[in-house]
Motif scaffolding. Structure first.
Motif, PDB file in Angstrom:
ATOM      1  N   ALA A 139       2.673  19.340  64.222  1.00 43.63           N
ATOM      2  CA  ALA A 139       1.673  20.397  64.029  1.00 43.63           C
ATOM      3  C   ALA A 139       2.336  21.758  63.856  1.00 43.63           C
ATOM      4  O   ALA A 139       1.899  22.574  63.021  1.00 43.63           O
ATOM      5  N   ALA A 140       3.392  22.024  64.610  1.00 47.32           N
ATOM      6  CA  ALA A 140       4.085  23.308  64.478  1.00 47.32           C
ATOM      7  C   ALA A 140       4.737  23.448  63.108  1.00 47.32           C
ATOM      8  O   ALA A 140       4.685  24.523  62.483  1.00 47.32           O
ATOM      9  N   GLU A 141       5.330  22.374  62.600  1.00 45.62           N
ATOM     10  CA  GLU A 141       5.970  22.448  61.291  1.00 45.62           C
ATOM     11  C   GLU A 141       4.939  22.588  60.172  1.00 45.62           C
ATOM     12  O   GLU A 141       5.163  23.301  59.194  1.00 45.62           O
ATOM     13  N   VAL A 142       3.814  21.930  60.320  1.00 44.90           N
ATOM     14  CA  VAL A 142       2.762  22.068  59.304  1.00 44.90           C
ATOM     15  C   VAL A 142       2.247  23.507  59.272  1.00 44.90           C
ATOM     16  O   VAL A 142       2.051  24.096  58.194  1.00 44.90           O
ATOM     17  N   CYS A 143       2.024  24.091  60.433  1.00 47.81           N
ATOM     18  CA  CYS A 143       1.575  25.490  60.476  1.00 47.81           C
ATOM     19  C   CYS A 143       2.633  26.421  59.909  1.00 47.81           C
ATOM     20  O   CYS A 143       2.309  27.405  59.229  1.00 47.81           O
ATOM     21  N   ARG A 144       3.895  26.122  60.171  1.00 54.39           N
ATOM     22  CA  ARG A 144       4.969  26.965  59.633  1.00 54.39           C
ATOM     23  C   ARG A 144       4.982  26.919  58.114  1.00 54.39           C
ATOM     24  O   ARG A 144       5.125  27.958  57.451  1.00 54.39           O
ATOM     25  N   ARG A 145       4.808  25.740  57.528  1.00 53.54           N
ATOM     26  CA  ARG A 145       4.822  25.628  56.082  1.00 53.54           C
ATOM     27  C   ARG A 145       3.612  26.303  55.471  1.00 53.54           C
ATOM     28  O   ARG A 145       3.709  26.942  54.412  1.00 53.54           O
ATOM     29  N   ARG A 146       2.452  26.171  56.103  1.00 50.59           N
ATOM     30  CA  ARG A 146       1.250  26.783  55.543  1.00 50.59           C
ATOM     31  C   ARG A 146       1.330  28.305  55.576  1.00 50.59           C
ATOM     32  O   ARG A 146       0.788  28.970  54.692  1.00 50.59           O
ATOM     33  N   ARG A 147       1.968  28.851  56.582  1.00 54.75           N
ATOM     34  CA  ARG A 147       2.052  30.307  56.714  1.00 54.75           C
ATOM     35  C   ARG A 147       3.342  30.877  56.141  1.00 54.75           C
ATOM     36  O   ARG A 147       3.615  32.062  56.298  1.00 54.75           O
TER      37      ARG A 147
END
Length: 660
Positions: free
Chosen positions: A162-170
């Motif tokens: 979840a942290a990596e997905v949020c990092r990529r989206r932002r």
């Protein structure tokens, strides 16, 4: 938030995650302790039971030892021996994973997400160790290393994802560890990265489809077998609190039931005890525990049970077909049948691994004796799933149509190429370099209506010759080339709108390089003439279209001019000067004679002195003429200034308002 604050937040998230999972079991057991046992049993027994159930829910192996009296009362063979419970109640693991993903999204909002993930995972591991130690007794022995590792993995992996997905989206920068992993991934050739990425997406999508259908099947089975389930509830004599606790325990195993249904759709099915089998072909059951949810098990096979195997087949075909345009777009020029087949194979492998993992998580030991073998066989289920998903995916990638819209070929801008001789090929290359006549006309804006563009086309009607081959005589010099121009002379150049046409377009023939061979054969001259005729025909078509559009615009302008003249006549009062010879008997239209004042008759109202254009433009170059004030009307009557009719004889809608 600084590093220390992130660490504290992660520790709080870990405590909340473990507390929610344990509380789901401890609260019903505490109510059971108070209402059913009257507080006569030590509460420590229920605490240890809650800890063991939470650990079992995360895949931790727990060994139970029954006393001789309890083993004899159960009536199950082998109950006196230590009973190992390895079947995970995945409902608790799902709750932990969900809370871990939420924590990972919060960690992604800080600058120290790696610290948050590590601290949170370590805190869950410590709490799992504490629960394992506190739940150990003479009757239960959880495996301590699993109590440390498994709950931490169920929390840490979803938090990291979840942290990596949020990092990529932002579009946040990657940390050191993630950067190294990405560097290693980028060393793989781009083509194979595309193939592997397609396999991960398509295989995951196909597995998700099969699992979703399995969940729907479980729901329909429970609804269809509602009477059998209620009967087993009544036979348990658990009471209200006991029934609530039993229901919570069955809900904890609901993900396992979905995993069993997934194995049933794939084909091999599952077992509830050694020697039993539940599959689309048939059902063979022996003695099973009297758990109410087992009342929904099918008692026999189905006539068309094998049709359910089409579910993973269709899922693989749909995943391959829907994601095929993405693969085609990523591969680009490297697209080939081998790479597509490899992508379909990767899809089958990923689907087999995921489906086999679901079967492995939902299988294990559930009790003594024959209950030591419960659930599907992971290897068999995974192998069949890879075959049932991979082959349709390969077929979809091989025969499917591209959903990527390719640019359409414009047939109105063809270019003709003659490759038999060097001179004509050089002329065609010059045409490609300078652009076609239609390109030049389009750049001039001939097809637009929002702006005005002017262009000049000169056409030569004499044969095209080279300067060194022929010198024009006096007769030829007297005839200037015909020129077609619009709006102005060719000498006037409008830099904002005029576009200079290439030389070959103005002369009506393709440009020939200066260093071309002077020798020209009749065949070559014929080909050049053919190209010239085709280009001249294209220019004539464009010129005729522009002329037709100009005629249409002129007609519209004439219509607008006529309308303006009509409006001007109405405004200037020409209708008022026209004699009205037709009788009108309507009382509201009666025009009495105007009275004479002081022996002089009042002149009619003059026509409006300005034209409509002058009125709109605001004419101010005319001297103001003296205003002649007409004599006052007789007392008692007021006259309308336009029609010279007494106001009392006017209709009510024409009488002045608000001036009395």
């Amino acid at each position: 938030m600084n590093r220390l604050g992130t660490a504290l937040l992660a520790a709080i998230e870990a405590v909340v995650t473990v507390g929610v999972g344990v509380g789901l079991v401890l609260v019903p057991l505490t109510l059971l302790w108070g209402f059913e046992y009257g507080l006569q049993v030590d509460w420590d027994v229920f605490w240890k039971a809650a800890g063991n159930i939470w650990l079992v829910g995360h895949g931790v192996d727990v060994t139970f030892v029954l006393s001789a009296a309890a083993a004899k009362a159960s009536g199950v063979s082998g109950a006196a021996a230590p009973i190992s419970i390895t079947l995970a109640a995945l409902g608790f693991a799902v709750v932990t994973a969900w809370l871990g993903a939420r924590a990972g999204r919060r960690f992604a909002e800080t600058e120290h997400r790696v610290t948050g993930i590590l601290v949170g995972t370590a805190a869950v591991a410590l709490l799992g160790l504490g629960l394992g130690l506190s739940a150990t007794s003479s009757a239960s022995h959880p495996t301590l290393w699993q109590a440390i590792v498994f709950p931490a993995l169920w929390f840490g992996v979803p938090a990291l994802v979840a942290a990596e997905v949020c990092r990529r989206r932002r579009s946040m920068p990657a940390d050191a560890v993630t950067g190294r992993v990405l560097d290693q991934v980028h060393r793989i050739p781009e083509v194979w990265r595309a193939v592997v990425g397609f396999g991960l997406r398509a295989g995951t999508a196909a597995t998700a489809m099969v699992v979703a259908v399995a969940g729907i099947v479980v729901g329909f089975l429970l609804l269809g077998s509602f009477a059998e389930v209620i009967t087993l509830y009544e036979r348990s004599h658990a009471g209200v609190v006991g029934g609530i606790s039993l229901t919570i325990g069955q809900l904890a195993f609901l993900p396992d039931f979905v995993g069993w249904a997934t194995a049933w759709l794939v084909g091999p099915g599952f077992a509830i005890g050694t020697g039993s089998s539940v599959s689309p072909i048939g059902t063979t059951l022996g003695p099973i525990p009297g758990i109410p949810v087992f009342g929904a098990l099918p008692s026999s096979g189905h006539t068309f049970g094998l049709l359910w195997i089409l579910v993973p087949v269709l899922a693989g075909f749909a995943a391959g077909g829907l994601l095929r345009p993405r693969l085609v777009r990523v591969l680009g020029a490297a697209d080939s049948a081998l790479l597509r087949a490899s992508a379909g194979l990767a899809t089958g492998i990923v689907a087999g691994v995921l489906t086999g993992g679901v079967a492995w998580l939902s299988s294990g030991s559930f009790g003594p004796g024959r209950l030591a073998d419960v659930g599907p066989h992971a290897l068999v289920v995974g192998s069949l799933a890879a075959l049932e998903v991979g082959v349709p995916a390969i077929v979809a990638l091989a025969i499917g149509q591209d959903l990527v819209r390719m640019p359409e070929r414009s047939w109105t801008r063809e270019r003709w190429h003659e490759t038999e001789d060097t001179e004509t090929a050089a002329a065609a290359a010059s045409v490609d370099a300078e652009g076609s006549l239609l390109d030049a006309v389009d750049r001039a804006g001939a097809g637009r209506t929002t702006d005005v563009h002017r262009f000049v086309v000169d056409e030569a009607h004499h044969p095209v010759t080279r300067a060194d081959d022929h010198t024009p005589d006096a007769d030829e010099t007297d005839h200037a080339p015909d020129a077609v121009e619009t709006d102005h002379a060719p000498d006037a150049v409008d830099t904002d709108h005029d576009v200079r046409l290439p030389d070959w377009a103005r002369t009506g023939a393709p440009a020939v390089p200066a260093n071309a061979d002077a020798s020209r054969t009749p065949e070559t001259a014929g080909r050049v003439g053919s190209i010239r005729d085709r280009l001249r025909g294209a220019a004539d078509g464009v010129r005729d279209g522009v002329r037709d559009r100009a005629d249409g615009l002129k007609s519209r302008a004439d219509g607008l001019k006529n309308r303006a003249e009509s409006l001007r006549e109405r405004v200037t009062g020409s209708d008022a000067e026209r004699p009205d010879t037709a009788p009108d008997d309507r009382p509201d239209r009666h025009r009495p004679e105007r009275p004479d004042v002081a022996g002089a008759r009042i002149d009619e109202q003059p026509a409006f002195p300005w034209s409509t254009e002058e009125f709109v433009a605001g004419r101010d170059d005319v001297d103001d003429e003296p205003v002649v004030t007409p004599p006052a009307a007789p007392a008692g009557k007021r006259w309308d200034a336009t029609d010279q009719i007494p106001e009392e004889e006017l209709p009510w809608w024409r009488r002045p308002k608000g001036d009395r």
